[in-house]
Scaffold this active site. Structure first.
Site, PDB file in Angstrom:
ATOM      1  N   TRP A 403      15.290  27.942 -18.099  1.00  0.00           N
ATOM      2  CA  TRP A 403      15.373  29.414 -18.159  1.00  0.00           C
ATOM      3  C   TRP A 403      14.395  30.049 -17.180  1.00  0.00           C
ATOM      4  CZ3 TRP A 403      12.511  32.799 -22.205  1.00  0.00           C
ATOM      5  CH2 TRP A 403      11.225  32.302 -22.451  1.00  0.00           C
ATOM      6  N   ASP A 404      13.465  29.253 -16.684  1.00  0.00           N
ATOM      7  CA  ASP A 404      12.526  29.730 -15.668  1.00  0.00           C
ATOM      8  C   ASP A 404      13.282  30.425 -14.541  1.00  0.00           C
ATOM      9  OD1 ASP A 404      11.536  27.512 -17.161  1.00  0.00           O
ATOM     10  OD2 ASP A 404       9.895  27.236 -15.748  1.00  0.00           O
ATOM     11  N   GLU A 542       7.371  26.559 -28.206  1.00  0.00           N
ATOM     12  CA  GLU A 542       7.860  25.192 -28.451  1.00  0.00           C
ATOM     13  C   GLU A 542       6.944  24.385 -29.361  1.00  0.00           C
ATOM     14  OE1 GLU A 542       8.063  24.291 -24.317  1.00  0.00           O
ATOM     15  OE2 GLU A 542      10.176  24.851 -24.132  1.00  0.00           O
ATOM     16  N   LYS A 646       2.739  29.145 -28.651  1.00  0.00           N
ATOM     17  CA  LYS A 646       2.528  28.567 -27.317  1.00  0.00           C
ATOM     18  C   LYS A 646       2.608  29.643 -26.226  1.00  0.00           C
ATOM     19  CE  LYS A 646       4.359  24.984 -24.242  1.00  0.00           C
ATOM     20  NZ  LYS A 646       5.399  23.969 -24.075  1.00  0.00           N
ATOM     21  N   GLN A 647       3.632  30.468 -26.290  1.00  0.00           N
ATOM     22  CA  GLN A 647       3.847  31.462 -25.239  1.00  0.00           C
ATOM     23  C   GLN A 647       4.624  32.621 -25.834  1.00  0.00           C
ATOM     24  OE1 GLN A 647       6.531  28.341 -23.440  1.00  0.00           O
ATOM     25  NE2 GLN A 647       7.392  30.134 -22.435  1.00  0.00           N
TER      26      GLN A 647
HETATM   27  O1  IFM Z   1      10.770  26.500 -19.388  1.00  0.00           O
HETATM   28  C1  IFM Z   1       9.463  26.140 -19.585  1.00  0.00           C
HETATM   29  C2  IFM Z   1       9.130  26.315 -21.051  1.00  0.00           C
HETATM   30  O2  IFM Z   1       9.254  27.661 -21.439  1.00  0.00           O
HETATM   31  C3  IFM Z   1       7.726  25.844 -21.345  1.00  0.00           C
HETATM   32  N1  IFM Z   1       7.596  24.453 -20.944  1.00  0.00           N
HETATM   33  C4  IFM Z   1       7.867  24.247 -19.512  1.00  0.00           C
HETATM   34  C5  IFM Z   1       9.253  24.704 -19.148  1.00  0.00           C
HETATM   35  C6  IFM Z   1       9.491  24.515 -17.653  1.00  0.00           C
HETATM   36  O3  IFM Z   1       8.630  25.338 -16.923  1.00  0.00           O
END
Ligand code: IFM
Length: 820
Positions: A403-404, A542, A646-647
């Site tokens: 999704w990046d 995650e 995490k984010q």
């Molecule tokens: O897409 C990301 C994810 O949100 C967090 N772990 C790394 C992935 C790739 O950058």
């Protein structure tokens, strides 16, 4: 570059030097004499024209003569728009001037690698060779042009980092083993880089060039290299090799760990090819070399070598060496100077449509341009563009597409260079059949895009890996991180919002929206009360796996269902899209029924069902510094049982689909979630910067922005060696544009609502909205908007028409009032 006053241009020494320089591809411009004090409009226009051609003021030699000051010479130094004339030194007579010009002509003839000439704010300078940071440096110094990327490993031998060339979308291996196939690489000098007594590398962001200087045994080796933006796939290197640092033994080398499957020579060009054993694709490189004086530099003098390496890559068939050889020979015929000039011009053109100027903050200015440079380099603008998590700067995540690409990288390109965003969407469109098949195989309808994607659009997420502590862990994102389905739809919609590309919207865009909505419609579970749920997913956070009703997933699915229904209604009178009104109504009903975890009494969304029952840990209180990998600090099990994020997860919704959320709740959610967030993913800080800026928390916004801007420059996560975090770079642009400038498309208009931190004296952003290039420039009190062609903007909720004459606004209290 020579800028000469017209009177001088008519004199013998200047005219003949100008003719020689022009023949060598050096732009020569004749204009009225440069007056003292304020530069004339003609000079300004000439400098502007040169700037637009990618020529920096310091690379412009100015010679002028007027009755008052006589004969004078110097470099332009001032940029276009500068209010004062450059400082020039007097020259005795025409004879002295002739000598000076003859030196310039001689430098050209000898083919010296040009010196770095970009103005401050455009150059990243790295002094010395440090074995511990070389891998990160190689990623930072990558030059790429969408299809092919060339990492910045030194042009000398350096054992810790290997030269690497990657081709976008060309993979080898299958399933979780699929990885970007490395191509042959231009050879490097056998001399060890670490033996250099002095080493300097400069990345010229404006010109897309890497300059290298190494000093050994008192001899200086200089190299200039670039991945031609005017001819994607062509790598060019000019080097002045010395006795201490001889030229490469062979023009091409096999990538480390990879077998060159075949090689040969054809009409004077050497070629090599790597091939995928599983997918049939490959990368072929052919090289043409020009050296002068010919021979080796044993007798003391340096030799200059121009190397033109042309790449042809194909994801599914072996590319033809003849094709690459023809391109290499064509490049050789055109010559270094010509290729450099067209490359600079192309970069100047890209920057003219995408630059972000931050006045009063030099460090952030450079970091921002560093990010924009790599974003622009990483994505092709035709065909389909597979943009891996590290672009073309490294092999991290094996080059898989996450999704990046859709959510972090694409908006920048939709807003600055739509063909690249369109090519990224084409990558998804071409993999729609695979996504439909995956949904079918799971007993669902519609399209289920994979969390990690590579060649054929099937999921390639590994099922297990070792974590950073060396522990073996299972990876469930491939099965459970399903929000990617809505992310792809969001990307298609965002592209249309910036570009107004209705053909795409009514064609492949509609299909993406419809099939993703269908997926969600078949994915939700309806409980006896009629509420809809999505069970068993992983959200952006995650750390928590297999959760039910993740707010991010549910709200994105809700948005996807509603947006698809809206779009079908908008286009269906003209186009039969094969969707019944029952199906559309069902999408709307399901969207209404989807729970989102909103708690009205606290004004916050629960991240997933049960999140509030977990151990109430506040990361900001227990971690000395963030970003931090909380799973490493506390152990994955503890993190799983705690309110550690995490984010950006709930918060990500305020960034992507704010209209889906209860009005006025951003602040309460920011207050709750940010302190609980570890920022364990590099994607997180920029989004928080954007949201803090929107909420008026400028100090926190600035701090988060600064972290995002340093992720790769300071290797904050110790993973830059695997490649640059291209999504973080897209996030940085979004923080500046959506966050600080408050600039985003809204119902066919461009909303602008800037808020600047005190550190900046001005912020200027250039983007493209519905085909019109738009520049906004703002200080804390003033806002000016200019559009090449008239567009509708929204300032403080008021629609305004803005065109080439521009519109100005002044801050009155908390609102922007039009200025007279
Ligand atoms: O897409 C990301 C994810 O949100 C967090 N772990 C790394 C992935 C790739 O950058």
């Amino acid at each position: 570059m020579l800028l000469a006053s017209d009177r001088l241009m008519a004199t013998e020494p200047v005219a003949s030097a100008a003719a020689t320089l022009a023949a060598a591809g050096v732009p020569v411009v004749s204009i009225p004499p440069l007056p003292h004090g304020e530069p004339s409009a003609a000079w300004q226009a000439a400098l502007q024209q040169l700037w637009g051609a990618g020529v920096s003021p310091s690379a412009v030699l100015v010679v002028t003569q007027d009755d008052q000051a006589g004969l004078r010479v110097g470099t332009a130094t001032m940029g276009p728009g500068s209010a004062s004339a450059p400082e020039l030194s007097p020259v005795e007579d025409l004879g002295a001037l002739a000598c000076l010009l003859a030196t310039q002509v001689e430098l050209r003839r000898r083919g010296e690698p040009p010196a770095a000439s970009a103005p401050p704010g455009w150059m990243l300078t790295i002094d010395g060779i440090d074995p511990d940071t070389e891998r990160a440096r190689a990623a930072q110094l990558t030059t790429a042009a969408g299809r092919i990327g060339w990492n910045g490993a030194p042009s000398l031998t350096e054992s810790r980092v290997t030269p690497m060339v990657l081709a976008a979308g060309v993979y080898d291996g299958q399933g979780a083993d699929s990885h970007l196939l490395p191509g042959p690489v231009p050879g490097v000098s056998p001399t060890e880089a670490s033996a250099a007594t002095r080493a300097r590398r400069v990345l010229d962001l404006r010109g897309g060039l890497v300059h290298e200087t190494f000093e050994l045994d008192g001899l200086v080796t200089r190299v200039v290299r670039f991945a031609s933006l005017a001819r994607p796939g062509l790598l060019v290197r000019r080097a002045e090799w010395t006795r201490a640092c001889p030229p490469p033994a062979r023009p091409l080398a096999a990538p480390v760990g990879e077998l060159v499957t075949d090689e040969g020579t054809t009409t004077g060009s050497t070629w090599q090819r790597t091939r995928s054993g599983t997918l049939g694709g490959g990368i072929v490189a052919a090289v043409a070399t020009a050296r002068w004086p010919s021979g080796t530099p044993t007798d003391g003098g340096p030799i200059v070598e121009d190397q033109f390496t042309a790449y042809v890559a194909d994801p599914s068939a072996p590319p033809d060496p003849e094709h690459a050889a023809a391109l290499a020979r064509q490049a050789e015929e055109l010559g270094f100077d010509h290729l450099l000039a067209e490359h600079r011009r192309q970069w100047a053109h890209r920057w003219a449509g995408a630059d972000v100027v931050i006045e009063g903050d030099d460090e952030l200015q450079l970091a921002t341009r560093f990010a924009l440079f790599h974003l622009m380099s990483s994505v092709s603008d035709d065909g389909e563009a597979a943009v891996g998590a590290r672009g073309l700067t490294g092999t991290g995540y094996r080059g898989h597409v996450f999704w990046d690409a859709d959510v972090f990288v694409l908006p920048f390109l939709a807003a600055t260079h739509p063909p690249s965003a369109r090519a990224m969407l084409e990558y998804r469109v071409q993999r729609l059949p695979a996504a439909l098949a995956t949904a079918r195989s799971l007993g669902r309808r519609g399209a289920r895009f994979p969390w990690e994607s590579a060649h054929d659009g099937r999921d390639v997420t590994p099922r297990s890996a070792r974590d950073r502590a060396g522990r073996f862990v299972s990876i469930r994102t491939g099965q459970l991180e399903e929000h990617i389905v809505a992310d792809v739809a969001w990307a298609a919609d965002t592209y249309v919002a910036w570009t107004g590309d209705v053909d795409f919207q009514r064609g492949p865009g509609l299909e993406l929206l419809v099939e993703t909505a269908r997926y969600w419609a078949s994915r939700v579970r309806i409980d006896p009360d009629g509420d809809a749920h999505i069970d068993g997913v992983i959200g952006p956070d995650e750390y928590h796996e297999c959760v039910d009703d993740n707010a991010f997933t549910n709200v994105m699915a809700r948005w996807n269902l509603r947006r698809a229904a809206e779009l079908v209604e908008a286009v269906s009178p003209e186009r039969d899209v094969g969707i019944t009104s029952e199906e559309r109504h069902r999408w709307r009903d399901l969207a209404e029924a989807l729970v989102d975890g909103f708690e009205p009494d606290r004004g916050i969304y629960e991240q997933f069902r049960g999140f509030h029952d977990l151990e109430p840990l506040v990361m900001a209180e227990i971690a000395p510094r963030r970003p931090i990998a909380a799973d490493l600090l506390l152990g994955p099990e503890r993190v799983r049982q705690a309110q550690v994020v995490k984010q950006a997860d709930v918060l990500m919704l305020y960034h992507l689909v704010p209209d889906e959320l209860r009005a006025g709740t951003l602040e309460s959610n920011l207050r709750f979630y940010e302190p609980r967030t570890a920022h364990g993913s590099s994607l997180s800080p920029a989004i928080h910067a954007a949201l803090f800026a929107r909420a008026g928390g400028l100090e926190q916004a600035y701090e988060a922005l600064r972290i995002a801007s340093r992720i790769d420059l300071d290797d904050l996560t110790a993973t830059t060696g695997g490649g640059l975090h291209i999504a973080t770079m897209g996030g940085l642009w979004q923080a500046l544009v959506h966050g600080f400038a408050g600039m985003r498309p809204r119902d066919g208009r461009l909303q602008v609502d800037p808020l600047l931190p005190p550190q900046w004296s001005a912020l200027e952003i250039t983007a493209r909205f519905h085909g019109s290039r738009v520049t906004i420039r703002c200080t804390s009190q003033d806002l000016h908007i200019h559009a090449e062609r008239p567009i509708e903007v929204l300032v403080d909720g008021e629609p305004q028409r803005v065109g080439p004459e521009g519109r100005s606004f002044r801050r009155q209290g908390s609102v922007w009032e039009p200025s007279r």
